[in-house]
Design an enzyme around this catalytic site. Structure first.
Site, short mmCIF file in Angstrom:
data_model
loop_
_atom_site.label_atom_id
_atom_site.label_comp_id
_atom_site.label_asym_id
_atom_site.label_seq_id
_atom_site.Cartn_x
_atom_site.Cartn_y
_atom_site.Cartn_z
N HIS A 113 -7.63 -5.71 -0.47
CA HIS A 113 -6.40 -4.94 -0.33
C HIS A 113 -5.44 -5.63 0.65
CE1 HIS A 113 -3.82 -1.47 -0.46
NE2 HIS A 113 -3.95 -1.23 0.84
N SER A 150 0.83 -1.20 0.00
CA SER A 150 0.00 0.00 0.00
C SER A 150 0.87 1.26 0.00
CB SER A 150 -0.95 -0.04 1.20
OG SER A 150 -1.99 0.88 1.06
N GLU A 169 -9.44 -3.87 -6.63
CA GLU A 169 -8.94 -2.81 -5.75
C GLU A 169 -9.00 -1.44 -6.42
OE1 GLU A 169 -5.62 -3.25 -3.10
OE2 GLU A 169 -5.23 -5.25 -3.91
#
Length: 329
Positions: A289, A165, A259
Site C-alpha cells: 500500500h 489512500s 492490496e
C-alpha cells in the site's frame, strides 16, 4: 488497464516483511478497537505526525506554510521561483492515513518527490480528520483549498488533484464536489491506492482481503462504521464511487496487485469507462500500500513516481488524446 512492472527484489522482500510486522500489529489493533476503544486509538494516531517531522524533504525543496481558519497546508517546490508567482501549474495533494492519522510531516518527502517528478509545485493539505471532523467537513477543507488556488490565480485546467489512500478517495470526491458547488473542474486527477468506497461489501468478497501486505480490510470497515456512521447507516454520497463521473478530467489510478483496496480502484476505473472519462488503471505487481513512500529503497516505487510525473505533464500539455479507457473488469 496497465500492468507496468514485475515486482523487483526489494518489493518481493517488502511484502512478507510488512505482513509479518506492521500488518500483524494493525490487525491486532483493529480487533481491540472494534471492541470499544476506537476513540482512544484515533487520539493516539493523531499524534503520529509529530515525530514524522524528522523525515526530511529532498535536497533543495522549499516550503511555505499557509494557515486557513480550520486547517493548514504547505507549498513544496524546487527552484527559486515562488509558486504563487509562477501560477502556471500546481499539484493539490491530500495525504492518506484512513482519516485518522498522517499529515504534512508524514507525507512531505513523498509529495515533494512526486512534485519534483512532475516538474510542478505541490500544495499539500493537512485537512481535518476524525475525531475533530466528519468526512463532510474534511470535504469542506478540500474545497476550500481548491478555492484558495483559484483565488491565487491558478487556472483550473492547470490544477491536478492528487492523493493517496484516504486522500486518493478525497481527490475524487473533491472533483465531484466542484460541479456540485458551481466551481470549475480541475485539469486532472491522480490517485494512489484510493479508498473510495466506505461500504466494505465488495472488499469483503475479494481475495485480496487476505493478501494485503499490511492494511487490514476490517480496519477500513471499523473506521467507516465507528467514525462516520455513528448515528445510522453509511450515506452512499460519502463514497466517490457512487458519484456521477460525467465530465471528470483525465484520471490515473495506481494500486498494488495484492492490496485490499484494489476493488476500490477497479470500481473507480469502471465508473470512468462508463462515463467515457479518459483514464488509466495501473496495477503494480505485489506493491505494498502506497509503496511510493519507500522510493529511497524500492526501484518499483521510483518507477511509479515517474509514471505519476509523466501523467501530470501529459495533463498540462494536453497530450492525453491517446489515453486508453480502463478495462472494466
Amino acid at each position: 488497464m496497465q500492468r507496468p512492472n514485475r515486482a523487483g527484489i526489494g518489493t518481493r522482500i517488502a511484502h512478507p516483511l510488512l505482513r509479518g510486522t506492521v500488518g500483524l500489529g494493525l490487525s491486532t489493533l483493529t480487533r481491540v478497537v472494534d471492541h470499544g476503544r476506537f476513540r482512544q486509538l484515533v487520539g493516539v494516531c493523531g499524534l503520529l505526525d509529530l515525530p514524522a517531522a524528522a523525515l526530511a524533504a529532498p535536497k533543495g525543496t522549499k516550503r511555505r506554510m499557509v494557515r486557513f481558519e480550520k486547517f493548514r497546508a504547505e507549498w513544496l517546490w524546487q527552484g527559486d521561483r515562488d509558486p504563487r508567482q509562477r501560477q502556471d501549474s500546481v499539484l493539490l495533494y491530500f495525504h492518506g492515513g484512513g482519516f485518522i492519522c498522517g499529515g504534512l510531516n508524514t507525507h512531505r518527502r513523498m509529495v515533494a518527490k512526486i512534485a519534483q517528478a512532475s516538474a510542478m509545485p505541490a500544495f499539500s493539505v493537512d485537512y481535518r480528520q476524525l475525531p475533530q471532523a466528519h468526512l463532510t467537513e474534511t470535504l469542506d477543507d478540500a474545497v476550500d483549498s481548491y478555492r484558495y488556488l483559484l483565488e491565487q490565480g491558478f487556472e483550473p485546467e492547470q490544477i491536478i488533484v492528487s492523493g493517496d489512500s484516504a486522500g486518493g478517495g478525497l481527490a475524487f470526491r473533491l472533483a465531484l464536489a466542484t460541479r456540485e458547488r458551481g466551481l470549475p473542474m480541475p485539469g486532472g486527477i491522480s490517485a494512489i491506492a484510493p479508498w473510495a468506497d466506505l461500504d466494505s461489501t465488495v472488499r469483503d468478497a475479494h481475495p485480496n482481503r487476505q493478501r494485503d501486505a499490511y492494511i487490514p480490510a476490517e480496519a477500513l470497515d471499523v473506521i467507516a462504521r465507528r467514525g462516520f456512521a455513528t448515528d445510522g447507516p453509511l450515506d452512499p454520497a460519502w463514497s466517490p464511487v457512487n458519484g456521477d463521473f460525467t465530465g471528470l478530467p483525465p484520471v490515473l489510478i495506481q494500486v498494488g496487485s495484492t492490496e485490499c483496496l484494489l476493488p476500490d480502484s477497479q470500481i473507480l476505473a469502471r465508473r470512468c469507462a462508463e462515463a467515457r472519462v479518459p483514464a488509466v488503471l495501473q496495477i503494480w505487481d505485489r506493491a505494498p500500500h502506497v509503496h511510493h513512500a519507500g522510493s529511497d529503497l524500492l526501484s518499483d516505487a521510483r518507477a511509479a513516481i515517474d509514471a505519476l510525473g509523466q501523467f501530470h505533464q501529459q495533463v498540462l500539455t494536453g497530450g492525453l488524446s491517446s489515453t486508453a479507457l480502463p478495462d472494466a473488469s
